[in-house]
Write a protein that holds these residues in place. Structure first.
Motif, PDB file in Angstrom:
ATOM      1  N   ALA A  49       1.694  -0.262  -6.369  1.00 24.98           N
ATOM      2  CA  ALA A  49       0.974   0.120  -5.158  1.00 24.98           C
ATOM      3  C   ALA A  49       0.037   1.292  -5.403  1.00 24.98           C
ATOM      4  O   ALA A  49      -1.053   1.358  -4.819  1.00 24.98           O
ATOM      5  CB  ALA A  49       1.967   0.458  -4.049  1.00 24.98           C
ATOM      6  N   GLU A 108      -3.022   0.004  -6.785  1.00 26.42           N
ATOM      7  CA  GLU A 108      -3.732  -0.804  -5.795  1.00 26.42           C
ATOM      8  C   GLU A 108      -4.424   0.062  -4.747  1.00 26.42           C
ATOM      9  O   GLU A 108      -5.564  -0.222  -4.363  1.00 26.42           O
ATOM     10  CB  GLU A 108      -2.745  -1.747  -5.112  1.00 26.42           C
ATOM     11  CG  GLU A 108      -3.392  -2.839  -4.280  1.00 26.42           C
ATOM     12  CD  GLU A 108      -3.787  -4.041  -5.111  1.00 26.42           C
ATOM     13  OE1 GLU A 108      -4.694  -4.779  -4.688  1.00 26.42           O
ATOM     14  OE2 GLU A 108      -3.180  -4.257  -6.169  1.00 26.42           O
ATOM     15  N   TRP A 109      -3.766   1.097  -4.252  1.00 26.12           N
ATOM     16  CA  TRP A 109      -4.250   1.817  -3.075  1.00 26.12           C
ATOM     17  C   TRP A 109      -4.983   3.116  -3.391  1.00 26.12           C
ATOM     18  O   TRP A 109      -5.993   3.417  -2.736  1.00 26.12           O
ATOM     19  CB  TRP A 109      -3.069   2.146  -2.153  1.00 26.12           C
ATOM     20  CG  TRP A 109      -2.545   0.960  -1.408  1.00 26.12           C
ATOM     21  CD1 TRP A 109      -3.231  -0.167  -1.055  1.00 26.12           C
ATOM     22  CD2 TRP A 109      -1.215   0.785  -0.898  1.00 26.12           C
ATOM     23  NE1 TRP A 109      -2.419  -1.036  -0.365  1.00 26.12           N
ATOM     24  CE2 TRP A 109      -1.184  -0.482  -0.256  1.00 26.12           C
ATOM     25  CE3 TRP A 109      -0.063   1.564  -0.929  1.00 26.12           C
ATOM     26  CZ2 TRP A 109      -0.025  -0.970   0.359  1.00 26.12           C
ATOM     27  CZ3 TRP A 109       1.086   1.082  -0.318  1.00 26.12           C
ATOM     28  CH2 TRP A 109       1.107  -0.174   0.316  1.00 26.12           C
ATOM     29  N   THR A 119      -7.270  -9.640   3.856  1.00 26.04           N
ATOM     30  CA  THR A 119      -6.227  -9.811   2.852  1.00 26.04           C
ATOM     31  C   THR A 119      -5.958 -11.291   2.640  1.00 26.04           C
ATOM     32  O   THR A 119      -5.189 -11.919   3.375  1.00 26.04           O
ATOM     33  CB  THR A 119      -4.937  -9.085   3.288  1.00 26.04           C
ATOM     34  OG1 THR A 119      -5.255  -7.761   3.698  1.00 26.04           O
ATOM     35  CG2 THR A 119      -3.934  -9.049   2.151  1.00 26.04           C
ATOM     36  N   SER A 146       2.958  -9.179  -3.769  1.00 23.96           N
ATOM     37  CA  SER A 146       3.178  -8.237  -4.865  1.00 23.96           C
ATOM     38  C   SER A 146       3.781  -8.979  -6.046  1.00 23.96           C
ATOM     39  O   SER A 146       4.442 -10.003  -5.874  1.00 23.96           O
ATOM     40  CB  SER A 146       4.132  -7.131  -4.393  1.00 23.96           C
ATOM     41  OG  SER A 146       4.722  -6.454  -5.473  1.00 23.96           O
ATOM     42  N   TYR A 155       1.143  -6.138   1.125  1.00 25.81           N
ATOM     43  CA  TYR A 155      -0.255  -5.694   1.160  1.00 25.81           C
ATOM     44  C   TYR A 155      -1.000  -6.199   2.384  1.00 25.81           C
ATOM     45  O   TYR A 155      -2.208  -5.980   2.496  1.00 25.81           O
ATOM     46  CB  TYR A 155      -0.975  -6.128  -0.118  1.00 25.81           C
ATOM     47  CG  TYR A 155      -0.435  -5.430  -1.350  1.00 25.81           C
ATOM     48  CD1 TYR A 155      -0.667  -4.076  -1.553  1.00 25.81           C
ATOM     49  CD2 TYR A 155       0.337  -6.109  -2.280  1.00 25.81           C
ATOM     50  CE1 TYR A 155      -0.160  -3.425  -2.671  1.00 25.81           C
ATOM     51  CE2 TYR A 155       0.853  -5.470  -3.398  1.00 25.81           C
ATOM     52  CZ  TYR A 155       0.599  -4.119  -3.584  1.00 25.81           C
ATOM     53  OH  TYR A 155       1.110  -3.468  -4.687  1.00 25.81           O
ATOM     54  N   SER A 172      -2.775  -3.237   4.220  1.00 26.47           N
ATOM     55  CA  SER A 172      -3.389  -2.228   3.353  1.00 26.47           C
ATOM     56  C   SER A 172      -4.496  -1.451   4.049  1.00 26.47           C
ATOM     57  O   SER A 172      -4.712  -0.262   3.763  1.00 26.47           O
ATOM     58  CB  SER A 172      -3.949  -2.888   2.089  1.00 26.47           C
ATOM     59  OG  SER A 172      -2.922  -3.407   1.284  1.00 26.47           O
ATOM     60  N   ARG A 191      -8.861  -8.351  -0.493  1.00 28.72           N
ATOM     61  CA  ARG A 191      -7.840  -8.550  -1.529  1.00 28.72           C
ATOM     62  C   ARG A 191      -7.637 -10.039  -1.771  1.00 28.72           C
ATOM     63  O   ARG A 191      -7.449 -10.816  -0.839  1.00 28.72           O
ATOM     64  CB  ARG A 191      -6.502  -7.922  -1.128  1.00 28.72           C
ATOM     65  CG  ARG A 191      -5.489  -7.906  -2.274  1.00 28.72           C
ATOM     66  CD  ARG A 191      -4.226  -7.142  -1.907  1.00 28.72           C
ATOM     67  NE  ARG A 191      -3.435  -6.823  -3.103  1.00 28.72           N
ATOM     68  CZ  ARG A 191      -2.490  -7.613  -3.601  1.00 28.72           C
ATOM     69  NH1 ARG A 191      -2.202  -8.767  -3.009  1.00 28.72           N
ATOM     70  NH2 ARG A 191      -1.844  -7.257  -4.702  1.00 28.72           N
ATOM     71  N   SER A 207      -7.726  -5.679  -5.456  1.00 32.97           N
ATOM     72  CA  SER A 207      -8.447  -5.332  -4.235  1.00 32.97           C
ATOM     73  C   SER A 207      -9.821  -4.750  -4.550  1.00 32.97           C
ATOM     74  O   SER A 207     -10.030  -4.146  -5.600  1.00 32.97           O
ATOM     75  CB  SER A 207      -7.650  -4.313  -3.408  1.00 32.97           C
ATOM     76  OG  SER A 207      -6.407  -4.843  -2.997  1.00 32.97           O
TER      77      SER A 207
END
Length: 522
Positions: free
Chosen positions: A396, A399-400, A417, A422, A430, A433, A491, A516
């Motif tokens: 994560a 990803e973020w 999304t 995951s 997600y 997100s 994503r 993403s």
């Protein structure tokens, strides 16, 4: 000395049970980004450095999410939001065995089997992020224990009745579905629990009067339920067949109820108890708990503790509660569209927690190894959950965090999304997100729980334009919905497939990380 050592073992097991919550920065809970976002809004509703004052207002009404949101918001005055949330979740995780332990003691049973409930604090409901329902479970068990004590403890009935009244209202302030279990569980305890006065009582009135405090203790909660939930169900539903989050027909009509077959529920029962990680490692704690529960039954049958004999009916009270929770799992619908979702599956954890603690009491010298074995189950749980949570947190973060760094203040973020999954956990972690980015920058995502009546927040005016379901980003209409936003989190597919030529003229990719992309308006 033995009692002190026993308490230390119990406390160590509780610490191990809650350890996964503190072992990683990001928790794999699908709805958690939405919850944290709205708690942030609630806490900073007048903050001019955010979009919150322009878009949101407090919903001045009792709602099922009120308890969780306001408690964490209050903790947020002392602690950072994510830490305040972990404190709350820790209270839930340790509260589940503590609540069960209180019930066991109230029923005159050994307390140590309550440690076997620790793995059931995690699982399906926790992974989806149904925090309010989860938080209501320890209070539900506490209510059952308070009800029994109000019946049996004659000298202190009024004190227990007051505690019961407060606790039952608290259950409703977290989630209605836990209250639904008590609608069956408390009558079961009423009819199976003898009061001290029964031995000398003559006539119906003499038998009824000692039970009046327990009945009065449930009145405030029942009154709140009738004035709140029943009235809501009595309102004309907003019927829009096929539309997500709307009723598809009259509330209890066949077209508005989604059922799972008995066979499907049976096949999924074990899975929903431990379905967090793709490698199935979280099931090891369930195997350990099952083995200890079986050993406890064997010990209780071979060497029963005669001093704790409560009679056939009295001894079956806990088993009856577990069977009731299991019956709700099998008999209730999966969804009541427009009102309640994932209805029956939520009772699986409660049923499992109650049933693993039903072994008859064994002699004291056999309880110590069983208590140590139950604590060892907490160690197994901690090892597998910490390992998995850390792996998800690393994923994560990749990803973020780069996307958050590229997000402007007061961002209006549309989440598109196409891939919610995951590589570590099974839940669609997600899906929300966009709320992660919006919370970090005081902005707003295209979907929030403020659009639902169970949130203590609402939109001050019209909700931001968006497609009907956050699960179907392909329904986004850029001309009528997308133009309101200045950030787009995409994503699962490349932004060029979503925006086409606009990616050259109006929009630009400013960050790419994991699976993403963050797109901003030029």
């Amino acid at each position: 000395m033995t009692n002190r050592n026993d308490r230390l073992v119990y406390a160590a097991a509780l610490v191990l049970g809650a350890l996964p919550l503190w072992a990683s920065r990001y928790l794999p809970m699908a709805d958690l980004p939405q919850h944290l976002y709205l708690i942030s809004v609630l806490h900073r509703l007048d903050d001019p450095t955010t979009l919150y004052p322009q878009l949101f207002a407090a919903r001045h009404a009792l709602t099922p999410y009120l308890g969780y949101y306001y408690l964490v918001s209050a903790l947020n005055w002392l602690l950072p939001l994510e830490m305040a949330n972990r404190v709350f979740l820790t209270a839930y995780v340790v509260g589940l065995p503590l609540g069960l332990g209180f019930l066991l003691r109230s029923l005159g049973r050994p307390v140590w089997p309550s440690l076997l409930a620790l793995p059931f604090a995690y699982g399906d409901s926790f992974g989806w992020g149904f925090v309010n329902y989860c938080a209501a479970l320890p209070l539900t068990l506490l209510c059952c224990g308070l009800f029994v004590r109000t019946l049996e403890d004659a000298p202190r009935r009024r004190k227990w009745a007051v505690g019961l009244a407060v606790c039952l209202v608290a259950v409703l302030l977290f989630h209605v579905q836990a209250f639904g279990f008590l609608a069956f569980g408390l009558p079961w305890l009423l009819f199976t629990t003898a009061v001290p006065e029964d031995a000398s009582a003559k006539g119906l009135r003499a038998r009824l009067m000692p039970r009046v405090p327990a009945l009065l203790g449930v009145v405030p909660g029942v009154a709140l339920f009738l004035g709140w939930v029943v009235l809501r169900f009595g309102e004309p539903p907003d019927i829009q067949p096929g539309v997500p989050w709307k009723a598809w027909g009259p509330t209890f009509s066949p077209q508005n109820l989604a059922w799972k077959s008995f066979e499907q529920n049976r096949a999924e029962l074990f899975e929903v108890l431990a379905n967090t990680f793709r490698d199935g490692s979280d099931r090891w704690a369930l195997y350990a708990v099952g083995a200890v529960a079986v050993a406890a039954w064997v010990a209780g049958l071979l060497r029963p503790d005669r001093s704790r004999a409560r009679g056939l009916v009295g001894g079956a009270r806990l088993l009856g509660l577990g069977v009731l929770a299991l019956a709700l799992y099998f008999l209730l619908p999966f969804d009541i569209r427009g009102y309640v979702y994932y209805l029956n599956t939520r009772y699986s954890h409660l049923a499992a927690a109650l049933l693993v603690a039903t072994a008859p009491a064994t002699v004291p010298e056999w309880r110590r190894p069983l208590r140590l074995a139950a604590a060892a189950c907490a160690l197994v749980l901690a090892l597998v959950m910490v390992r998995g949570y850390r792996a998800f947190s690393r994923e994560a973060a990749v990803e973020w965090e780069p996307l958050v760094a590229a997000t402007a203040p007061k961002a209006r973020v549309m989440g598109l999304t196409y891939d919610t999954q995951s590589r570590v956990v099974r839940f669609p972690v997600y899906i929300h997100s966009a709320a992660v980015l919006a919370r970090a920058r005081g902005g707003v995502p295209n979907f929030t729980f403020a659009s639902t009546p169970h949130s203590p927040l609402r939109y001050a005016g019209e909700a931001p334009p968006t497609f009907p379901s956050e699960w179907q980003p392909q329904q986004m209409d850029y001309a009528t919905q997308g133009v309101w936003y200045d950030h787009f989190l995409v994503r699962g597919v490349h932004p060029s497939r979503v925006f086409g030529e606009r990616l050259q003229s109006e929009l630009v990719v400013v960050a790419e990380s994991g699976r993403s992309w963050l797109v901003r308006r030029r």
